[in-house]
Design an enzyme around this catalytic site. Sequence first.
Site, PDB file in Angstrom:
ATOM      1  N   ILE A 139       0.851  -1.185   0.000  1.00  0.00           N
ATOM      2  CA  ILE A 139       0.000   0.000   0.000  1.00  0.00           C
ATOM      3  C   ILE A 139       0.891   1.240   0.000  1.00  0.00           C
ATOM      4  CG2 ILE A 139      -1.785   1.263   1.235  1.00  0.00           C
ATOM      5  CD1 ILE A 139      -2.763  -1.379   0.160  1.00  0.00           C
ATOM      6  N   LYS A 140       0.611   2.169  -0.887  1.00  0.00           N
ATOM      7  CA  LYS A 140       1.406   3.398  -0.979  1.00  0.00           C
ATOM      8  C   LYS A 140       0.764   4.506  -0.140  1.00  0.00           C
ATOM      9  CE  LYS A 140       3.329   4.599  -4.926  1.00  0.00           C
ATOM     10  NZ  LYS A 140       3.519   4.947  -6.347  1.00  0.00           N
TER      11      LYS A 140
END
Length: 950
Positions: A139-140
């Site tokens: 997840i960014k």
Amino acid sequence: MNAIKALGTLGQSVWLDSVRRAFLDSGGLQRLIDDDGVTGVTTNPAIFERAIAGSRDYASAIAALAYRDTLDDEALYESLAMADVQRVADLLLPVYRRTNGREGYVSLEVSPLLSQDTLATAAAARRLWKEVDRPNLMIKIPATAAGVPAFEELVAEGLNVNVTLLFSLDTYEQVAASYIRGIQERHAAGQPLTCCASVASFFLSRIDTAVDAHIEALLANTHDPVDRAILQSVRGQTAIACARLAYQRWKAMFNTPGWKALEAAGARPQRLLWASTSTKNPAYSDVRYVETLIGPETVNTIPPATLDAFRDHGHAQVSLEEGVDAAALTLRNLDRLGIDLSALTADLLAEGLTQFSTAYNRLLDAVSAARTRVLTTPADRQSAQLPSVLSTRVRQVLKDWRDDRKVQRLWSRDATLWTGRGENKWLEWLDIVPAQIGRLGELRNIGHLFEGRYFNHLVLLGMGGSSLAAEVIAGVLGNAPAHPELIVLDSTDPDQLQHIEQKLDVARTLFIVASKSGTTLETRMLADYFLERVANEIGQHQAASHFVAITDQGSPLERFASARDFRAIYHGRRGIGGRYSALSDFGMVPAAMLGVDIERFLERTAVMVEACSAATPVEENPAVALGVLLGTARQAGWDKVTFIATPGIESLSAWLEQLLAESTGKLGTGLIPVSGEDVEPPSRYGEDRLFVHLRIAADADPVQDDAVDQLSAAGHPVLRIDVDDRYDIGQEFYRWEMATAVAGAVLHLNPFDQPDVEGAKLAARQLAVDVTRRSGLADGTPVADSNGLSLYATAEYAAALGRFPGSTDRFNGLLAAHLGQLRPNDYFALLGYLDRADPEVAQLLEQIRHAVRAHHRNATCVGYGPRYLHATGQVYKGGPNTGVFVVLTRDVQCDLQPSDSGPSFGTTQLAQAIADQRELAARGRRVVRVHLGADPVAGLRRLLRLIQGQ
């Protein structure tokens, strides 16, 4: 082992900074995994926006989801994106398992609109993690004050996280410390550590772009030799210095006893990831952010073009710890020079967040537009109705392009796609859009400088590719409120020069001197003339502040502008030829000065770049499909490319004339562009026309639409291009540039040279000089005169014409015989060395061309000299010998002198006309020159009556 795969043996992981459904479908990612050792993929909203808006990859998926009222645009996007991310994760799963979770990750970004909300960011991350449901998802999350606490919380929960938008060493250290605390919390809770992975994404090229802009400003105002030497030594070094120092901090933080104890329990160190690794400055190597930062336990996420470049000419050797002391010195020198790196990186973070949020909103707009297209089923933006024989041949050529992977060869700069004689050196326009997006801050600043109308007018002094794109942008988009208007001056006609000068307050005018080579005769004459005019008005010292130059680095124009202390010098790219330079500074700097929203312009253009990528199926690639059609049509005899345009985009036709004519008109072949003709019923046209209907929906003309429908129904080949928004004009630049390159490949010629135009230019220049020395122009004796009109031709051609029966009036007889040379599939070109700004002249030229067409049914072209010499002049001389030419000249009543020595404007113009007539004749072209006398309007009226009476 290729250079990309070699990086893995040195301990550095290579991830691809791109995702595209068609690329997945074609097996492109699998090939990169297998052949290049790519071990991960990063995505972002801008990547998805370009893929969704710039292709039909997602049409069927959107069609399947569009009718679900429960899905808003964001939910629809997430559904599309998560499907792609799941596919990528599954492709990378064998890598993930083989490396025990060290590699094989794909990143998906939390909405950047949540970047200032810790709770919302964490909640969105958990939701995406659950819905994607893949162990190798990352997840960014951005490295904001709100994002870092969310990151730490998520690490403690066992999620894989990619922390993005890192520019500052101190912020990086905070991120690394948060990761360690998250691991410690997880360990204290008795949770397994082996499932957690993280990278810290350090953005590079944006740092250099920002710092270098400060350095250039300081260099412009610094005369101390020591300070200048320091400034020059740090230029282009900041990003690499920061990365090398960040790596030293990484080593220190992940080698403590405390961390080693966690590592023994299964924890993985958070790795540094180098992001924003495409080179934005053409003066730097295109692989510099790869070659200089190779080291173990790091990741480099690389966009496709940079990946191809490194595979082609990159060198893989450990380099990350070279020059660490020099890196520290670079940062100390920045501080000494007063460049506040902390403030600058804070600005970069804020700017990055704004760009990501803007991209995300554009993404949602693109999804909404795609949903609307599905629900309303409109016609494709580019569609062709072709005769069956041409349609069959086009399909065959497209199949050849698909089977021989020619689009991939084009993007990999394979010169053998054309003639193998250096075409690869002229393909930098392929990547110019992302490069310009990387310079958005600089281009925006140019626009801000011209707010408030200190300058009322911009006058662009340039020829051909140096001016046509800017003229199109001004014609389509105009100037924003409080920004100056643009006037293009590309003529040596004294009357036109005076008409434009009368409109100007030179004390409130900025002159843009544009020439790629820096040696263009007309541009230099105009620059000399207006430098003197402005100096007389406001003084020699201030005059230079009213001039900027756009030219290639190291050109004579750059030296000229530097010596005179011009306000600014902007650079083109050596690897972009003039007619392909619309999206380089030759187009973008004037656009910024006009107040065009450069970010919107470039981001919309990037959609077309994505649509034209190697990942797009050949038949769906708009530029390839268009280029194949153009080249195949030429081979089959449909070579008169006739533009019909709605008013809002009509100015594009002049730019297209140069692009097509100069690129394809050589070796006895080529496309003949025709613009400005009135639309007639199908029976009025020959069998050599390919009609192109350029249409902005807001300007749609039902009468024009119906006329184009009739042409198609009658069996003429018709290509329709619908432009959604005026800001999509950049998409048309890119579409047609690539299409023209493709057409050149189909025709087996080099679309980037212009071998037949230089002769006339050199002859005109020498003739003008000779005339000045002898104080007179020996233009020969006319072969006929009539009521103030004089006709000039070679003795051989006049004799040949005289053998045809004609009027008892020799002038009229020879003129009739000359026009009688028009055969089926020939074209007529009227080339006037006259005032383009005079509406009466323009109207009469159009009446003459239409009178010829009405009588002979041939395609007709109108060009103004010397403008056309830099555009259609190439196809007239080097293309098929199917043109019948009339060159028009007149007596100059009020001449102008650009400088104390050298030829006048009027002398130069007449020399250019005579030289071009001679050059055409020397190449066996059917050409006469008609001299109109002292009153060109009266002369044109007499000529029109003669032609109408035949």
